[in-house]
Design an enzyme around this catalytic site. Structure first.
Site, PDB file in Angstrom:
ATOM      1  N   THR A 199       7.491   7.661  -3.835  1.00 10.92           N
ATOM      2  CA  THR A 199       8.032   7.386  -5.167  1.00 10.92           C
ATOM      3  C   THR A 199       8.888   8.557  -5.640  1.00 10.92           C
ATOM      4  O   THR A 199       9.991   8.351  -6.178  1.00 10.92           O
ATOM      5  CB  THR A 199       6.872   7.118  -6.153  1.00 10.92           C
ATOM      6  OG1 THR A 199       6.157   5.967  -5.677  1.00 10.92           O
ATOM      7  CG2 THR A 199       7.369   6.862  -7.553  1.00 10.92           C
ATOM      8  N   GLN A 224       6.681   1.107   4.760  1.00 12.50           N
ATOM      9  CA  GLN A 224       5.803   0.167   5.460  1.00 12.50           C
ATOM     10  C   GLN A 224       6.214  -0.027   6.923  1.00 12.50           C
ATOM     11  O   GLN A 224       5.424  -0.549   7.720  1.00 12.50           O
ATOM     12  CB  GLN A 224       5.779  -1.201   4.748  1.00 12.50           C
ATOM     13  CG  GLN A 224       5.218  -1.160   3.336  1.00 12.50           C
ATOM     14  CD  GLN A 224       3.707  -0.920   3.289  1.00 12.50           C
ATOM     15  OE1 GLN A 224       3.019  -0.914   4.311  1.00 12.50           O
ATOM     16  NE2 GLN A 224       3.185  -0.719   2.092  1.00 12.50           N
ATOM     17  N   SER A 262       6.176   7.723   3.424  1.00 14.11           N
ATOM     18  CA  SER A 262       4.950   8.045   2.691  1.00 14.11           C
ATOM     19  C   SER A 262       3.825   8.314   3.681  1.00 14.11           C
ATOM     20  O   SER A 262       3.632   7.556   4.640  1.00 14.11           O
ATOM     21  CB  SER A 262       4.577   6.871   1.783  1.00 14.11           C
ATOM     22  OG  SER A 262       3.363   7.139   1.123  1.00 14.11           O
ATOM     23  N   CYS A 322       0.305  -1.142  -6.668  1.00 14.99           N
ATOM     24  CA  CYS A 322       0.687  -0.569  -7.955  1.00 14.99           C
ATOM     25  C   CYS A 322       0.473  -1.571  -9.068  1.00 14.99           C
ATOM     26  O   CYS A 322       0.285  -1.200 -10.205  1.00 14.99           O
ATOM     27  CB  CYS A 322       2.149  -0.171  -7.941  1.00 14.99           C
ATOM     28  SG  CYS A 322       2.541   0.771  -6.503  1.00 14.99           S
TER      29      CYS A 322
HETATM   30  N1  PLP Z   1       7.686   1.820  -0.806  1.00 17.43           N
HETATM   31  C1  PLP Z   1       6.895   0.858  -0.325  1.00 17.43           C
HETATM   32  C2  PLP Z   1       7.511  -0.258   0.481  1.00 17.43           C
HETATM   33  C3  PLP Z   1       5.520   0.878  -0.580  1.00 17.43           C
HETATM   34  O1  PLP Z   1       4.742  -0.095  -0.111  1.00 17.43           O
HETATM   35  C4  PLP Z   1       4.985   1.952  -1.359  1.00 17.43           C
HETATM   36  C5  PLP Z   1       3.549   1.977  -1.708  1.00 17.43           C
HETATM   37  O2  PLP Z   1       2.899   0.950  -1.832  1.00 17.43           O
HETATM   38  C6  PLP Z   1       5.859   2.942  -1.824  1.00 17.43           C
HETATM   39  C7  PLP Z   1       7.190   2.845  -1.518  1.00 17.43           C
HETATM   40  C8  PLP Z   1       5.372   4.094  -2.652  1.00 17.43           C
HETATM   41  O3  PLP Z   1       4.740   5.080  -1.854  1.00 17.43           O
HETATM   42  P1  PLP Z   1       3.937   6.271  -2.515  1.00 17.43           P
HETATM   43  O4  PLP Z   1       2.561   5.775  -2.779  1.00 17.43           O
HETATM   44  O5  PLP Z   1       3.951   7.389  -1.494  1.00 17.43           O
HETATM   45  O6  PLP Z   1       4.657   6.679  -3.747  1.00 17.43           O
END
Ligand code: PLP
Length: 392
Positions: free
Chosen positions: A78, A189, A209, A335
């Site tokens: 994020t 992902q 991530s 989220c």
């Molecule tokens: N992008 C995707 C496709 C995700 O599935 C997620 C988390 O669910 C994120 C970004 C965000 O990742 P992070 O938890 O490291 O902020």
């Protein structure tokens, strides 16, 4: 994987929200936590921590075929997205301006929110009924982009967190290049599930991530094809990460991320086997609910993800029933779980404004035990539905 943290054994089927911490990642974190110091200090302790950060950086770069010099470590994907999605960039000493951000309507909220772009400078591009980006519509939108105000910046997910649908990133990359823009690929992902080679049509920057590949939560990365053009930093201060992201490094989380990145080849090797198990979960869904719809079936999908709707049963209701049966599945993305709402991904795929779905996402550890518990819970739900229908 069964998880025992909540009393009795549970079946954990929510790897896309967060996967189990790999033993090697835990060990690397404990090693880092055992050293007192700051990775920016020049004394022995500082140098030891700096070496751990460098080792992790090399592993993260190797995972996607990048140069370690082009990796900026962040606190999450994020944060990486919010850093990259800005109109203001630098190329050497000159400024570089992006006037409009184009984001995919089925993206994760971290790019969909538009980063630092004003809302009237964010345009969404769609996906078709299978969940794949509509390439013609995208080319059209970029063809209409007015470069006199700045260049187009585009963000897209490589693989969808809800459906697992894998986007044609190479083709998207070509369209964006033809329009003179930059492409940011959210590979969160995709990492560890499909091979990624950044120089091979994966856009200009990747977002990664740690906790989706078996590392700890709270670590992410921006990985560039080069560092010739970089976003104006979001976090300013002590000049860490070559000035691209200030703040004392979270060495334990970074070391854990690096250790998990080193395991990605093993995970890729297990993909076909995981897909077989995923297919058996889908077979269980269709056996209990022959009228269920499995989303994204007509598109290439990640090996570990299944997203489906059970007609006449709300996803939230089914999720609670699974939870009471000791099974963790998701109704939408992590989220937004906890709040009852439609899946924006299904809405983007044209399933209606109120469409909801249930997601099962698995890993190497998922096996017969979880499958059995899942099938049993589904048959109970199907029996209850039939009983309700008879009573009605
Ligand atoms: N992008 C995707 C496709 C995700 O599935 C997620 C988390 O669910 C994120 C970004 C965000 O990742 P992070 O938890 O490291 O902020």
């Amino acid at each position: 994987m069964t998880a025992s943290g909540m009393g009795k054994q549970r079946a954990y089927l929510d790897y896309n929200a967060s996967g189990p911490l790999e033993a090697a990642a835990r060990e690397a974190m404990i090693d880092a936590l055992s050293v007192t110091g700051n990775a920016s200090s020049v004394h022995g302790e500082g140098r030891k921590l700096k070496a751990m950060v460098s080792e992790a950086r090399r592993a993260i770069a190797a995972m996607v075929g990048a140069d370690p010099q082009h990796v900026v470590l962040t606190s999450s994907a994020t944060e990486a997205a919010n850093t990259l999605l800005t109109p203001d960039w630098r190329m050497g000493r000159s400024g570089l301006r992006f006037s409009t951000l184009y984001v995919c309507a089925a993206d994760h909220a971290c790019t969909l929110a538009g980063g630092q772009f004003p809302p009237d400078r964010v345009q969404r591009f769609g996906v078709d009924a299978t969940g794949l980006v509509d390439l013609d519509a995208l080319a059209d939108a970029l063809g209409r982009h007015d470069k006199s105000e700045g260049l187009p910046l585009l963000a897209v997910h490589a693989a969808n967190n809800e459906t697992g649908v894998i986007q044609p990133v190479g083709e998207i990359s070509r369209i964006v290049k033809d329009a003179g823009g930059f492409l940011i690929v959210d590979a969160v992902q995709a990492a560890g599930r499909i091979p990624i080679a950044i120089a091979d049509g994966w856009g200009d920057f990747l977002i990664l991530s740690s906790h989706k590949i078996g590392g700890p939560q709270g670590a992410g990365a921006i990985v560039g094809v080069s560092d010739l053009a970089m976003p104006v930093p979001l976090l300013n201060g002590g000049g860490q990460e070559k000035g691209h992201r200030a703040g004392t490094e979270n060495v334990a989380a970074i070391a854990g991320f690096g250790a998990a990145a080193r395991l990605v080849d093993d995970k890729l090797a297990a993909a076909a086997k995981i897909a077989t198990v995923r297919d058996r979960f889908e077979h269980a869904v269709l056996s209990a609910f022959p009228d269920a719809e499995i989303h994204g079936l007509a598109a290439p999908r990640l090996c570990n993800t299944s997203f489906f709707s059970l007609p006449t049963m709300k996803a939230e209701t089914a999720q609670i029933a699974f939870d009471l049966a000791g099974i963790a599945v998701s109704a939408g993305s992590a989220c937004s779980s906890g709040k009852v709402g439609p899946s924006h991904v299904l809405v983007a795929m044209g399933r209606g404004d109120q469409a909801t779905g249930l997601r099962v996402s698995i890993g190497r550890e998922t096996g017969e035990e979880e499958l059995g518990a899942f099938a049993e819970a589904l048959s109970k739900m199907a029996a209850q539905r039939s009983a309700r229908q008879v009573a009605a």
